[in-house]
Design an enzyme around this catalytic site. Structure first.
Site, PDB file in Angstrom:
ATOM      1  N   GLY A 388       1.181  -3.224  -1.488  1.00 31.50           N
ATOM      2  CA  GLY A 388       2.214  -2.362  -0.937  1.00 31.50           C
ATOM      3  C   GLY A 388       1.753  -0.930  -0.844  1.00 31.50           C
ATOM      4  O   GLY A 388       0.591  -0.605  -1.113  1.00 31.50           O
ATOM      5  N   GLY A 392       0.307   5.980  -1.688  1.00 31.95           N
ATOM      6  CA  GLY A 392      -1.020   5.423  -1.793  1.00 31.95           C
ATOM      7  C   GLY A 392      -0.922   3.928  -1.574  1.00 31.95           C
ATOM      8  O   GLY A 392       0.164   3.376  -1.428  1.00 31.95           O
ATOM      9  N   ASP A 505      13.677   8.826  -9.287  1.00 28.38           N
ATOM     10  CA  ASP A 505      13.522   8.084  -8.033  1.00 28.38           C
ATOM     11  C   ASP A 505      13.894   6.623  -8.235  1.00 28.38           C
ATOM     12  O   ASP A 505      13.139   5.709  -7.880  1.00 28.38           O
ATOM     13  CB  ASP A 505      12.086   8.214  -7.521  1.00 28.38           C
ATOM     14  CG  ASP A 505      11.952   7.846  -6.043  1.00 28.38           C
ATOM     15  OD1 ASP A 505      12.988   7.800  -5.348  1.00 28.38           O
ATOM     16  OD2 ASP A 505      10.821   7.604  -5.598  1.00 28.38           O
TER      17      ASP A 505
END
Length: 671
Positions: A388, A392, A505
């Site tokens: 994924g 990065g 997040d």
């Protein structure tokens, strides 16, 4: 019908429980608390069996976290240790001993339920997690453990002196305040006030065993003192009691410490008190009362560290001599102690704080070169191993020790002059260790390459499962379990790390799922330290003030966006949005929807107010659901996502409420 011996054991257990006010749990209680002994809840293993983290109802009907030790049915000595531990813990109650809450003894099951110690074992932090413990942290731990042993040995309140019999760093646990508590009393022995010990078959752990006990079979309080001396050197040197990495120095820590004292290499060890604990002759060892005077030395160190004299002053050394040894100091000890440096030990670096060399990088106990990293990802980061994208590219890799890992290769365009997010993730990840947090293995920072290596989680992201990308859609029971796992992980970050961490997040693409669909919180690139806590005390109106809003649209706390002030309840808001996403299967924000449905939170609340609760549930879930259970979860989600922070619960409360909902759900399922 139970045999007569078993009946008498049960009668004794019932009598002890009644007299000493601890609880008897049914096997159904234990199975419910551990998700039927789910392997993902195992927090420890030993000769006795497995230890599970559980959530159980106690007398006040409030669910609480506990540690549940289950006797291995194949263990030959477990049944005797089970009874010994109960008998010992009914006699001994002290704030530096782990408390027994209750037990279960049904059919072939023998189970002990203890208070849960969220920070884990001293051994884990020293030798596995690589926690950067300060000089004062190590002193505090040693003092707490010494006090616990002093209480056992004194017999003042227990009316009988108790020898622990298996003192070691894995049997010293840490609570949420990092206070040390002695655990595991299965090998303990009671002695009379007049007795000097007890003859018994030699049991214990190599590296910690008293040589005289090994030679004579006589276990005494001084045997515990010897073992504690090993722990003290372990704490202060960072080395294991037995360590094959130090063959040249000798794998036995006690032997190495003695040679260091003899050869005057005292910059590698603490003061003479630890050496005296390891004396071959029991008569020369101090009592645990003597050792407990380390508390006074801590106070002195704090005083002198903050003074102009500081630790360089010889005054501190002389005061420590007096406190630790009193008038018993001989000339040899005095001369040796005068050479002891008063600055903290040269403690080995954390195994996760690696050198910034482009050639060699350490991952746990594995050493990798950049060439080995490239080989691990097959032909220099092969696209076929891509997992994924997250600031990065993430690749699956087989490390040299055979285990699989995930290697995140940070894009150069995301790596600014200081590499803030990359180094932030490295710095924070090496401080955390929890079953619901992605495990950090190491990193490579080699000029042109910036890599973060974590455990490999087999089942992909939560968002992939909600979208059906990874196969079958998640049923309600799995979704509820995932919500609880995420809540536990965030609770750990907010309350139980060395410095409270705000993830910043929280979203479905940052939640990874194991093969058994247990959740792990990942991606700490934008995480921050909560500055609203100082030493565990909340400071009013003190926040992390950020220059740039970071996070994902739809999940962001509106107060954070308005004020730039970040606190743990910003994560709570994001979790509330995530709860709704998990239940509805709808992304928080999606273009192409009508104005009324564009924002899932607003749409869901409107449906909820109208009473259309079952219309909110993801239609991919085929099972019949109890409307009261669904309503309670949505109510909790809306509380978490309240516009005002003061109206939001903290994550610990959220986790407890979700667990209570799950208990109700399972009872309904089994009815």
């Amino acid at each position: 019908m139970l045999p007569l011996v078993a009946t008498r054991v049960e009668e004794k257990l019932y009598s002890l429980a009644t007299e000493c006010a601890f609880l008897r749990f049914s096997i159904e209680d234990i199975q419910l608390a551990t998700w039927n002994f789910d392997v993902d809840l195992i927090i420890g293993k030993g000769g006795f069996g497995n230890v599970y983290k559980g959530h159980i109802f106690t007398r006040d009907t409030t669910p609480c976290f506990v540690a549940i030790k289950r006797l291995d049915t194949f263990s030959n000595q477990g049944a005797a240790e089970f009874m010994t531990e109960i008998e010992m813990l009914t006699k001994a109650r002290h704030h530096n001993l782990v408390s027994l809450i209750g037990y279960c003894s049904e059919i072939n099951e023998k189970i002990l339920v203890y208070e849960y110690m969220p920070i884990g074992t001293v051994e884990h932090h020293l030798h596995k997690a690589g926690t950067p413990l300060s000089w004062m942290d190590r002193l505090k731990i040693s003092i707490g453990a010494a006090r616990g042993l002093q209480y056992l040995h004194s017999g003042v309140h227990t009316k009988q002196e108790i020898i622990h019999g298996d003192v070691k760093s894995s049997n010293i646990l840490l609570d949420e305040n990092w206070a040390a508590k002695i655990s595991d009393f299965g090998m303990s022995k009671v002695i009379s006030q007049q007795s000097s010990g007890v003859i018994t078959k030699v049991k214990g752990t190599f590296g910690y065993l008293d040589p005289e006990y090994c030679n004579t079979g006589k276990l005494t309080k001084e045997s515990d003192v010897y073992s504690f001396g090993v722990v003290l050197f372990e704490l202060l040197s960072g080395r294991c009691a037995l360590d094959t990495l130090f063959v040249e120095d000798g794998i036995n820590l006690a032997g190495w410490a003695k040679r260091s004292i003899k050869e005057r290499r005292l910059d590698q060890v603490f003061v003479r008190i630890a050496d005296r604990c390891l004396k071959s002759s029991r008569k020369e060892r101090p009592t645990m009362t003597d050792v407990s005077t380390l508390q006074l030395s801590t106070a002195l160190q704090e005083q002198y560290a903050s003074s102009a004299q500081g630790a360089s002053s010889m005054g501190f050394t002389h005061r420590m001599q007096h406190l630790l040894f009193g008038s018993r100091l001989n000339s040899e000890t005095k001369s040796v102690l005068e050479e002891v440096p008063t600055s903290p030990l040269r403690v080995p670096p954390s195994p996760h704080r690696f050198a910034m060399s482009p050639k060699l990088h350490r991952i746990g106990s594995v050493h990798l070169t950049l060439r080995q990293v490239a080989r691990a990802t097959t032909q220099n980061f092969s696209p076929s191993l891509k997992l994924g994208e997250s600031c990065g590219t993430v690749y699956k890799a087989q490390l040299p020790d055979g285990r699989f890992g995930a290697i995140k290769r940070v894009r150069r365009e995301h790596f600014d002059a200081t590499g803030i997010e990359y180094r932030n993730e490295v710095e924070l990840l090496h401080k955390v260790d929890h079953m619901n947090i992605l495990k950090f293995l190491g990193y490579v920072d080699g000029g042109s390459e910036h890599l973060i290596i974590t455990e490999y989680v087999t089942n992909g992201t939560l968002i992939g499962h909600l979208d059906g990308i990874h196969g079958n859609f998640l049923e309600f029971g799995h979704r509820l379990g995932i919500c609880i796992d995420i809540a536990h992980g965030l609770t750990y970050l907010h309350l139980y790390t060395v410095k409270q961490i705000i993830h910043r997040d929280v979203k479905s693409s940052n939640i990874l799922l194991t093969e058994r669909l247990r959740a792990k919180v990942a991606n700490f690139g934008v995480a921050d330290i909560d500055k609203s806590y100082v030493g565990g005390a909340e400071i009013d109106k003190t926040y992390v003030v950020t220059e740039v809003i970071k996070g994902a649209d739809g999940y962001l706390d509106p107060e954070y966006m308005r004020t730039f002030q970040l606190i743990p309840k910003s994560d709570v808001y994001s979790f509330g949005v995530l709860l709704i996403e998990i239940l509805t299967g709808r992304r928080p924000i999606k273009s192409g929807r009508s104005y009324e449905e564009y924002e899932t939170l607003r749409w869901a609340f409107g449906k909820y107010i109208k009473g259309d609760i079952m219309d909110l549930v993801d239609p991919q879930m085929k099972e019949a659901l109890d409307i009261d259970i669904v309503r309670k979860i949505f109510e909790l989600a809306f509380q978490c996502a309240a516009p005002t922070r003061a109206d939001r619960p903290d994550m610990k409360v959220v986790a407890e409420q979700l667990w209570a909902i799950r208990v109700e759900y399972l009872k309904n399922e089994n009815a």
